[in-house]
Design an enzyme around this catalytic site. Structure first.
Site, mmCIF file in Angstrom:
data_model
loop_
_atom_site.group_PDB
_atom_site.id
_atom_site.type_symbol
_atom_site.label_atom_id
_atom_site.label_comp_id
_atom_site.label_asym_id
_atom_site.label_seq_id
_atom_site.Cartn_x
_atom_site.Cartn_y
_atom_site.Cartn_z
ATOM 1 N N GLU A 245 6.108 -6.407 -6.604
ATOM 2 C CA GLU A 245 6.866 -6.615 -5.369
ATOM 3 C C GLU A 245 8.369 -6.700 -5.631
ATOM 4 O O GLU A 245 9.177 -6.168 -4.869
ATOM 5 C CB GLU A 245 6.389 -7.888 -4.665
ATOM 6 C CG GLU A 245 4.943 -7.855 -4.197
ATOM 7 C CD GLU A 245 4.716 -6.883 -3.045
ATOM 8 O OE1 GLU A 245 5.699 -6.327 -2.525
ATOM 9 O OE2 GLU A 245 3.548 -6.681 -2.673
ATOM 10 N N ARG B 110 10.901 -3.791 -4.109
ATOM 11 C CA ARG B 110 11.790 -4.289 -3.057
ATOM 12 C C ARG B 110 13.201 -4.551 -3.580
ATOM 13 O O ARG B 110 14.184 -4.079 -3.010
ATOM 14 C CB ARG B 110 11.230 -5.576 -2.459
ATOM 15 C CG ARG B 110 9.864 -5.434 -1.840
ATOM 16 C CD ARG B 110 9.524 -6.659 -1.020
ATOM 17 N NE ARG B 110 8.090 -6.786 -0.801
ATOM 18 C CZ ARG B 110 7.556 -7.458 0.201
ATOM 19 N NH1 ARG B 110 8.329 -8.075 1.062
ATOM 20 N NH2 ARG B 110 6.245 -7.535 0.337
ATOM 21 N N ASP C 107 -3.723 2.224 -3.850
ATOM 22 C CA ASP C 107 -3.082 3.266 -3.047
ATOM 23 C C ASP C 107 -1.895 3.943 -3.718
ATOM 24 O O ASP C 107 -1.849 5.158 -3.902
ATOM 25 C CB ASP C 107 -2.658 2.695 -1.689
ATOM 26 C CG ASP C 107 -1.850 1.403 -1.811
ATOM 27 O OD1 ASP C 107 -1.694 0.883 -2.937
ATOM 28 O OD2 ASP C 107 -1.375 0.903 -0.772
ATOM 29 N N GLU D 104 3.161 2.679 7.182
ATOM 30 C CA GLU D 104 2.550 3.862 6.579
ATOM 31 C C GLU D 104 2.383 5.032 7.546
ATOM 32 O O GLU D 104 2.654 6.188 7.190
ATOM 33 C CB GLU D 104 1.183 3.500 5.971
ATOM 34 C CG GLU D 104 1.273 2.689 4.705
ATOM 35 C CD GLU D 104 1.575 1.221 4.978
ATOM 36 O OE1 GLU D 104 2.016 0.531 4.037
ATOM 37 O OE2 GLU D 104 1.364 0.769 6.120
#
Length: 673
Positions: free
Chosen positions: A304, A308, A437, A573
């Site tokens: 993360e 980010r 994913d 998404e």
């Protein structure tokens, strides 16, 4: 007069003449008085004394000179008029340019050296809610590639600076005023694409913008204005109630912390730049300069914080050219490196950036596959920019190791990998949703980032897509929507996470870069399914997870929603894939679908005092049950992709020059010298 004469015989004869002078002639001896009348008579007498031939020649010369004079006057008059008009235009331009620079700068400044002195900016900050270490929370479809050593980056930023003031959404929809935007930043790196060798790479020295590459700014349309208004409304809530903290809680007008690093602010930096929000960007820049400190005793999630924070800082550096962001990126990059000190070189999930220690979650020694294979774009780019090969070397080792592992199913990978043994765990479960994913996404994007030379990445990606077709694709009833399910120990489940909606965009990006045409056809069918995950729901907003009906049942739609899955986190998404599909096909229906989604966000998630909130129940329009949390990716991804989707300017983040990381932060594609 009288005349006398004598006889011939007398003395000699004398003659006399008498002259009478008129009074007007008695003035002087010659009668000349220098009057104009006298001069005219004198000239006329001289003219009459000339022969006829002489007079004809003189008249001809005078006529010739007159004609030449007329011609010269006409020619000089046109030239003088042109010069005068140009001068007036220049004066008007000089008067207008200062206003454009204040509100809508058209050119991105070139990146500066690390020791450059930058002017003061104002602060901005955004938040982000904590997530479970194994759960992928952001969009899974955008990544970046890192250029290599001895490279120089040419930054052309024709990007967008838009609108001084925006009206509320209802007013925005009615306005017809055209606003000039920044142009999409275009980066033309001149770089080597081979992986860094054992030699230390030289730091990149960005060069100045070349004028011939710059283009005219493109007007911002009404839908883009609506996105800007939505961003400003969300930003108002963050600034008023959560400034400098990770996440906004808009209903309680407070904030929550995850890492204590201003996640929302950093995630939104490049969005503000792209939207042309200069004042907000300058405020955020000031906060980064004065208040963003990584030397603190706090555990952060490697994945993360990479996508980010590191990704956001690198992207903002490339767009703005401000070396402050590169220096901060180097700082956080170095502090994340202890995560790779494991027996297998598969990184731990958590790092204490103050103490320089790393560890797995308390309950397991596993990391998720998506987390350890979706940090490569950012670390590779950091190596290229700093000349330090250690960042890229660490993440490349992970990819090479995963490439050789057993336990895959036609290119599909399990969700977990052990940091001690380096082997896959929890075998037999395959999904394109949470925990796996972005592994597939980053295979393609690393290949594109590196100049399409790293064949192992392409092989793994192509094999995985074939595995998806073979094991995970099914069609629903009654509309026969193609969807991506899950496979658990040979049993197919018709469950599809909203996260999987990154896939249409990734497939389209691959087809755009020369991969199989049937990838684009599959993308077109899957984006229709993702849209129906919104359209078949009462609020017009998709739940976190849906189940598809495989058999026709009277009174049932294709989409079924379980009570535990009906929340919406403002995820990006689907909008992300709509952006790719519109950019590559030009089909306006994708813009219309995105517009519907934005209107429903405004209708069911907007908080009047500022901010947007995730909701618990997308099936209840009268009470969607707000959760009091605005994820940082709503500003960092969802609204950014909305703005790009509604633009018809292909150079607004040109997809042949940029690759998005999985948090929608654009990084330059490495171009061979």
């Amino acid at each position: 007069a009288a005349m006398y004469s004598g006889s011939t015989a007398g003395p000699p004869r004398r003659d006399f003449i008498s002259v009478t002078l008129g009074p007007e002639d008695a003035v002087g001896v010659s009668g000349y008085n220098n009057s104009k009348a006298w001069r005219r008579r004198s000239c006329w007498r001289k003219w009459k004394q000339l022969s006829r031939l002489q007079r004809s020649i003189i008249l001809f010369l005078f006529a010739f000179l007159a004609v030449c004079g007329v011609i010269s006057y006409t020619s000089m008059g046109e030239a003088w008029k042109s010069i005068t008009n140009k001068s007036l235009d220049d004066q008007r331009t000089e008067q207008e340019i200062p206003r454009l620079k204040l509100a809508n700068p058209a050119v991105l400044p070139a990146p500066q050296k690390a020791d450059a002195n930058h002017g003061d900016y104002h602060e901005l900050s955004l938040q982000k809610p904590p997530k479970l270490p194994h759960v992928r929370r952001g969009p899974s479809n955008l990544h970046i590639k890192a250029p290599q050593r001895d490279t120089r980056l040419k930054t052309q930023h024709n990007t967008m600076r838009a609108v001084e003031e925006l009206v509320e959404v209802d007013k925005v929809e009615k306005t017809e005023k055209s606003i000039i935007s920044w142009r999409g930043a275009v980066i033309e790196p001149d770089q080597s694409t081979e992986p860094p060798s054992n030699k230390i790479m030289e730091p990149e020295k960005p060069s100045s913008v070349e004028a011939e590459d710059q283009k005219e700014p493109v007007p911002i349309n009404e839908r883009q204005l609506a996105v800007i208004e939505a961003f400003r409304h969300a930003w108002k809530g963050y600034k008023d109630f959560a400034w400098g903290h990770d996440e906004l809680k808009p209903l309680s007008k407070s904030y929550s912390e995850w890492f204590g690093l201003g996640l929302t602010l950093i995630d939104a930096l490049d969005t503000m730049w792209i939207l042309g929000l200069k004042e907000e960007f300058e405020e955020a820049r000031k906060w980064v300069a004065n208040d963003l400190v990584f030397d603190k005793n706090v555990d952060v999630n490697l994945f993360e914080s990479t996508i980010r924070i590191l990704g956001g800082l690198l992207s903002t550096y490339h767009l703005s050219g401000d070396s402050l962001f590169l220096e901060k990126a180097k700082d956080i990059g170095n502090r994340l490196m202890p995560a790779f000190k494991t027996p297998s070189k598969i990184p731990y999930s958590d790092v204490n950036i103050g103490r320089g220690t790393a560890h797995p979650p308390r309950w397991t020694s596993d990391s998720t596959v998506a987390e350890v294979t979706s940090i490569q774009l950012e670390f590779r780019e950091l190596s290229r920019l700093t000349g330090d090969e250690k960042f890229q070397k660490a993440v490349d080792e992970v990819m090479k190791h995963v490439h050789t592992l057993s336990g895959k199913n036609d290119g599909l990978v399990p969700m977990f990998i052990n940091t001690n043994s380096g082997q896959f765990t929890h075998l037999g479960v395959y999904t394109l949703g949470a925990r796996a994913d972005s592994y597939y996404e980053y295979l393609l994007k690393q290949w594109i980032q590196g100049g399409k030379k790293e064949n192992e990445l392409l092989e793994d990606y192509m094999r995985a897509i074939e595995g998806v077709k073979k094991h995970l694709l099914q069609r629903s009833e009654p509309k026969k929507l193609t969807f991506v399910g899950e496979l658990a120990h040979g049993h197919f489940s018709a469950k599809m996470d909203h996260l999987v909606c990154f896939l249409p965009g990734t497939l389209a990006l691959g087809a755009h870069n020369g991969l199989a045409a049937d990838h684009m056809r599959l993308a077109e069918t899957l984006i229709e399914t993702c849209y129906q995950m919104y359209a078949q729901v009462e609020t017009g907003l998709s739940p976190e997870i849906v189940h598809f009906n495989l058999h026709a049942q009277k009174g049932h739609k294709d989409v079924e929603i379980k009570p535990a899955d009906r929340h919406n986190l403002l995820r990006p998404e689907t909008v992300e894939s709509l952006f790719y599909m519109y950019r590559f096909t030009g089909d306006k229906k994708y813009q219309d679908w995105g517009w519907e989604i934005l209107q429903n966000f405004n209708r069911y998630t907007r908080v009047p005092t500022g901010g947007y909130t995730s909701i618990n129940n997308v099936q209840n329009p009268s009470n969607p049950e707000p959760r009091d949390k605005m994820e940082s990716f709503f500003l960092g991804e969802t609204l950014k992709y909305m703005f790009l989707l509604f633009s018809d300017d292909i150079d607004l983040i040109n997809l042949d020059k940029y690759i998005f990381n999985t948090e929608a932060h654009p990084l330059p594609i490495w171009v061979p010298a």
